[in-house]
Scaffold this motif. Structure first.
Motif, PDB file in Angstrom:
ATOM      1  N   SER A  62      12.465  38.216  57.626  1.00 28.32           N
ATOM      2  CA  SER A  62      11.719  37.559  56.551  1.00 28.32           C
ATOM      3  C   SER A  62      11.510  36.105  56.919  1.00 28.32           C
ATOM      4  N   ASP A  63      11.149  35.304  55.941  1.00 26.55           N
ATOM      5  CA  ASP A  63      10.868  33.875  56.104  1.00 26.55           C
ATOM      6  C   ASP A  63      12.025  33.096  55.492  1.00 26.55           C
ATOM      7  N   TYR A  64      13.148  33.019  56.205  1.00 24.43           N
ATOM      8  CA  TYR A  64      14.351  32.369  55.687  1.00 24.43           C
ATOM      9  C   TYR A  64      14.328  30.862  55.945  1.00 24.43           C
ATOM     10  N   LEU A  98      17.539  44.325  48.688  1.00 26.34           N
ATOM     11  CA  LEU A  98      16.538  44.279  47.630  1.00 26.34           C
ATOM     12  C   LEU A  98      15.150  44.478  48.208  1.00 26.34           C
ATOM     13  N   GLU A  99      14.341  45.305  47.550  1.00 26.96           N
ATOM     14  CA  GLU A  99      12.948  45.494  47.931  1.00 26.96           C
ATOM     15  C   GLU A  99      12.087  45.515  46.685  1.00 26.96           C
ATOM     16  N   GLY A 100      10.807  45.432  46.904  1.00 28.60           N
ATOM     17  CA  GLY A 100       9.883  45.459  45.781  1.00 28.60           C
ATOM     18  C   GLY A 100       9.647  44.072  45.231  1.00 28.60           C
ATOM     19  N   ASN A 101       9.606  43.941  43.917  1.00 25.11           N
ATOM     20  CA  ASN A 101       9.172  42.714  43.257  1.00 25.11           C
ATOM     21  C   ASN A 101      10.282  41.744  42.899  1.00 25.11           C
ATOM     22  N   TRP A 102      11.464  41.939  43.445  1.00 26.20           N
ATOM     23  CA  TRP A 102      12.500  40.915  43.276  1.00 26.20           C
ATOM     24  C   TRP A 102      11.966  39.586  43.805  1.00 26.20           C
ATOM     25  N   THR A 113      11.405  36.375  45.957  1.00 30.63           N
ATOM     26  CA  THR A 113      11.693  36.225  47.379  1.00 30.63           C
ATOM     27  C   THR A 113      12.968  35.440  47.612  1.00 30.63           C
ATOM     28  N   HIS A 114      13.192  34.395  46.830  1.00 32.33           N
ATOM     29  CA  HIS A 114      14.412  33.610  47.056  1.00 32.33           C
ATOM     30  C   HIS A 114      15.660  34.408  46.675  1.00 32.33           C
ATOM     31  N   TRP A 115      15.550  35.387  45.796  1.00 32.93           N
ATOM     32  CA  TRP A 115      16.670  36.279  45.538  1.00 32.93           C
ATOM     33  C   TRP A 115      16.938  37.165  46.757  1.00 32.93           C
ATOM     34  N   LYS A 116      15.870  37.719  47.337  1.00 33.14           N
ATOM     35  CA  LYS A 116      16.044  38.556  48.529  1.00 33.14           C
ATOM     36  C   LYS A 116      16.711  37.763  49.647  1.00 33.14           C
ATOM     37  N   TYR A 131      20.193  30.704  44.172  1.00 30.42           N
ATOM     38  CA  TYR A 131      19.288  31.141  45.234  1.00 30.42           C
ATOM     39  C   TYR A 131      18.123  30.187  45.448  1.00 30.42           C
ATOM     40  N   THR A 132      17.722  29.483  44.407  1.00 24.83           N
ATOM     41  CA  THR A 132      16.685  28.468  44.602  1.00 24.83           C
ATOM     42  C   THR A 132      17.152  27.394  45.563  1.00 24.83           C
ATOM     43  N   THR A 133      18.419  27.056  45.502  1.00 24.32           N
ATOM     44  CA  THR A 133      18.932  25.967  46.343  1.00 24.32           C
ATOM     45  C   THR A 133      19.427  26.447  47.700  1.00 24.32           C
TER      46      THR A 133
END
Length: 809
Positions: free
Chosen positions: A42-44, A313-317, A319-322, A644-646
């Motif tokens: 992903s884009d971490y 996690l997949e789907g509409n979670w 992105t920052h949670w994933k 997760y935002t931070t």
């Protein structure tokens, strides 16, 4: 006086991450089958830590590996600035391998050289960390890994859509820390033409650091100033010797002019090595270059094995949670240390900076890790007790040193209620039904409970804490006395959660005894469960459970109610009437957390219990017990957004404050790793801290609603409990690899409207879903097709799924 937190394969070189461009491309493709996928690309964030498995504290300090701003990684010795160690005062050195690129006239070295979002990390595990960026058709990927104990390696892959001339620099960046020692006078560096390397060492003593590569340099730099380094990068002229005096840093660099053919890959390896003298450092660098391919392949395979089984996690979670989910699970992986010294089994470090064994943190860490890697978690949980020097499970280091000693000299460990070790063990057992593991663990749990009842009870049999350290809530005002350190005695207090946790632990031992056929102990556990439930009830008044002060013979109502006092609801002791009376206070804890608390930046305080993972566990579970699933989802959503935002942010600065108390917001932790405190403005405190990484377990249990099974394992509670903000028709929230008794479940929650969801599941192996009931026991429609099943239901509602083919251990 100090608070304890104040000190506290022989193979050819494998292609780079399969390789180069495929990383960025894979992150934009549809998500693969988890049984075939490895690490979730992903884009971490381009910040994070690598695991140094050689590092422990009393026997072998090796340092921690933290990313450098821009593209790079460094050794921090003996630990880093990320909490539980005062690096500014006691650090010996930090040494980094930094990379810079000059492409089409643009320098890419410092974070500010990149456009917003340009520098990313497609692969971000504890073993491999890739930095990637693209500039006008040229993509550069740099993957860092540790090779042996003393080398950091960067594997570089370049690809361009056209023929391209570019420039690469490898910077050896060294700085001595605050510790006063024989080698802190300064730093000296030079170029070694025989090995085409640069080196820096401290004088009059200390390590030698070398940067070398598998390509030939065209220019060299040695000097203390970053500005001079940047000037040399664009207009190189050799400066091959340099000197600096403490506290100034010293930098040495190699410059390489590169040519890439159109649509061809160019790959190179650079290494930073350290050793006790110049000859050994050069040898270490050569060895690392030779072994990089083998080490990379082993790390990649280890990651793939873990992530093929781990939930994701997949789907509409969001992105920052994933991404936060990945940072959390990778942090938990870092907690597991190899046997060393008195620890004959794998053990939990609590935090990576200055590892130590603590019953509470080990328990909650492994509870969370067990959702991804139950085998490892079970080994560590057993080792917590098997490694312990006494049945009280005192906090210790790997050489046997005790490191929680109370003011009366007693060797302490965290109490029976801090992170609830019996709950954590029971949850792992319920989902795995590993009877062999339970048979080994059970007698050790028995000894711990009996030790508690013998050594931590007062004259009337109430369980007490020796000191606030032992309770986990260091120096909390709840304990009514001045506490310069936290080691001061608080044995005069009968603490609510100690009574409730003792009853709860006895109930768990009763269940374990029945599972193992231990008929001789059932009466003992039944009696203890009942006695301590009754003692807990003595502490009830009006609408709350209070501590009791034996000095004046009264309940303690003069201090604020504490989140820890929810234990009777969590532990199944509070009556339904009591739980309903407690609910207003449970709600108040959350509303006050939303409002924010002023706190002293960087220091522990207990004003907001939702900042502490150890207290969130009983709080969330007490809300489940009280039936307030809506509040459960709000709490988990709030904490996940804060954290997760931070942890997924792309800068080191704090984001704008969300309350009017910006001045009191502590400096946030390093992105890309889990931190100790779930603060109102984000994650902070100790970096690489296990209990800060347990949100995936709460999301699985409390949002997805995948709860621990009832006895026998044929009835699985399932409670879709998405936050109201997620309830957008057409959205799907999927979790892969929910592990259950040797099988796995793919579960998806499809939002139908603001109140209803369609729950879809698919089992692996022989498990089948046969029936569905609501929370009142009524049968509900269930569609089945082989291993797949689905039903429609309400969000925030509990259901019971009947299954067949379940292993009983």
């Amino acid at each position: 006086m100090l608070n304890r937190r104040d000190f506290c394969i022989s193979v050819l070189a494998a292609p780079l991450l399969k390789s180069g461009l495929s990383l960025a491309a894979a992150s934009t493709q549809s998500e693969p089958d988890a049984s075939e996928a490895g690490f979730p690309l992903s884009d971490y964030t381009p910040y994070g830590y690598l695991d140094n498995p050689f590092h422990c504290w009393n026997l072998h300090r090796s340092g921690v590996l933290r990313s450098s701003p821009g593209i790079g990684y460094g050794f921090y010795y003996p630990a880093g600035p990320g909490g539980y160690f005062d690096f500014a005062k006691n650090g010996v050195y930090e040494v980094h391998l930094r990379l810079g690129f000059l492409i089409n006239g643009r320098v890419f070295l410092a974070p500010e050289d990149f456009r917003p979002g340009q520098l990313t990390s497609p692969y971000h595990s504890k073993n491999l960390h890739t930095f990637a960026f693209t500039e006008e058709g040229t993509t550069a990927e740099s993957t860092f890994l540790q090779v042996g104990e003393n080398a950091l390696v960067a594997r570089i892959a370049l690809h361009s859509s056209r023929s391209e001339s570019m420039r690469l620099i490898a910077v050896l960046d060294c700085k001595l820390g605050g510790a006063a020692w024989w080698g802190r006078d300064g730093l000296v560096g030079s170029y070694n033409p025989a090995s085409d390397s640069v080196w820096i060492r401290s004088f009059a003593a200390g390590k030698v650091f070398v940067v070398a590569g598998d390509l030939t340099s065209q220019s060299r730099f040695v000097g203390p100033e970053e500005a001079d380094l940047r000037s040399w990068f664009t207009s190189p002229s050799n400066s091959e010797k340099g000197l600096s005096y403490h506290p100034k840093p010293l930098r040495a660099a190699l410059l390489f002019d590169l040519e890439t053919a159109a649509n061809a890959r160019t790959e190179h390896t650079l290494v930073l090595a350290r050793a006790e003298n110049a000859a050994l450092a050069q040898a270490e660098a050569r060895l690392a270059l030779a072994q990089t391919g083998k080490r990379w392949a082993a790390n990649y395979a280890e990651d793939a094995k873990f992530w093929r089984a781990a939930p994701r996690l997949e789907g509409n979670w969001p992105t920052h949670w994933k991404h936060g989910w990945v940072y959390d699970l990778e942090t938990l992986r870092m907690m597991v240390r190899r046997p060393v010294g008195t620890y004959k089994h794998p053990w939990d470090a609590m935090q990576i900076q200055a590892p130590r064994t603590v019953l509470a943190e080990s328990s909650i860490d492994m509870w969370a890790l067990s959702y991804a890697d139950a085998v490892t978690a079970k080994d560590v949980v057993f080792g917590i007790f098997a490694n312990a020097p006494s049945d009280g499970i005192p906090c210790s280091r790997e050489d046997g040193e005790m490191n929680m000693v109370a003011a009366d000299g007693a060797e302490c460990g965290t109490s029976i209620s801090w992170c609830y070790p019996f709950f954590c063990a029971h949850s792992i057992w319920a989902r795995t039904a590993d009877k062999q593991w339970l048979a080994r663990l059970y007698p050790l749990l028995v000894r711990f409970l009996r030790w508690t009842l013998k050594h931590r009870t007062d004259g009337e049999g109430f369980v007490i804490g020796k000191c606030s350290w032992e309770t986990g809530m260091d120096t909390s005002t709840r304990f009514l006395i001045q506490q310069p350190t936290g080691g001061e005695l608080i044995e005069f207090l009968r603490i609510v959660e100690l009574q409730a946790a003792t009853s709860h632990a006895a109930g768990i031992l009763l269940e374990f005894a029945e599972a193992l056929g231990d008929t001789s102990s059932r009466a003992e556990w039944q009696k203890i469960m009942e006695v301590y439930a009754a003692k807990t009830q003595v502490l009830w008044k009006d609408d709350w459970f209070y501590d009791f002060d034996t000095r004046n013979g009264g309940l303690v109502t003069s201090v604020e109610r504490d989140l820890g006092q929810v234990a009777p609801a969590f532990c199944g002791i509070a009556s339904e009437e009591q739980k309903q009376k407690m609910l207003p206070t449970l709600h108040r804890f959350f509303t006050e957390s939303l409002a924010g608390h002023a706190s002293t930046a960087g220091f522990e305080d207990w004003q907001d219990g939702l900042h502490w993972s150890s207290l969130v566990l009983p709080y969330i579970e007490s809300l489940w017990a009280a039936g307030d699933l809506g509040l459960v989802s709000q709490v988990i959503e709030t904490i996940a957004e804060r954290v997760y935002t931070t942890t997924d942010r792309r800068t080191l600065t704090n984001p704008p404050a969300q309350t009017n108390q910006a001045a009191a917001v502590p400096k946030l932790g390093w992105p890309g790793v889990s931190c100790e405190v779930w603060g109102g403005q984000g994650a902070y405190g100790g970096e690489g801290y296990g209990w800060g990484a347990v949100l995936p377990a709460h999301i699985i249990r409390s949002l997805v609603g995948f709860r621990d099974p009832r006895r026998g394992g044929n009835a699985l509670p399932l409670a879709p409990n998405l936050p109201d903000s997620f309830m957008i028709p057409g959205k799907t929230y999927r979790v892969l690899n929910l592990q259950y008794r040797g099988a796995s479940l793919e579960l998806a929650l499809h939002v139908l409207d603001s109140r209803r969801v369609r729950v879809e599941g698919r089992w692996s192996g022989a498990l089948r879903t046969t029936a569905l009931h609501d929370d009142r026991g009524a049968s509900l429609p269930l569609q089945q097709a082989g291993s797949a099943w689905q039903f429609e239901g309400e969000n925030h509602r509990q259901y019971l799924v009947r299954i067949t083919g379940v292993s009983q251990g």
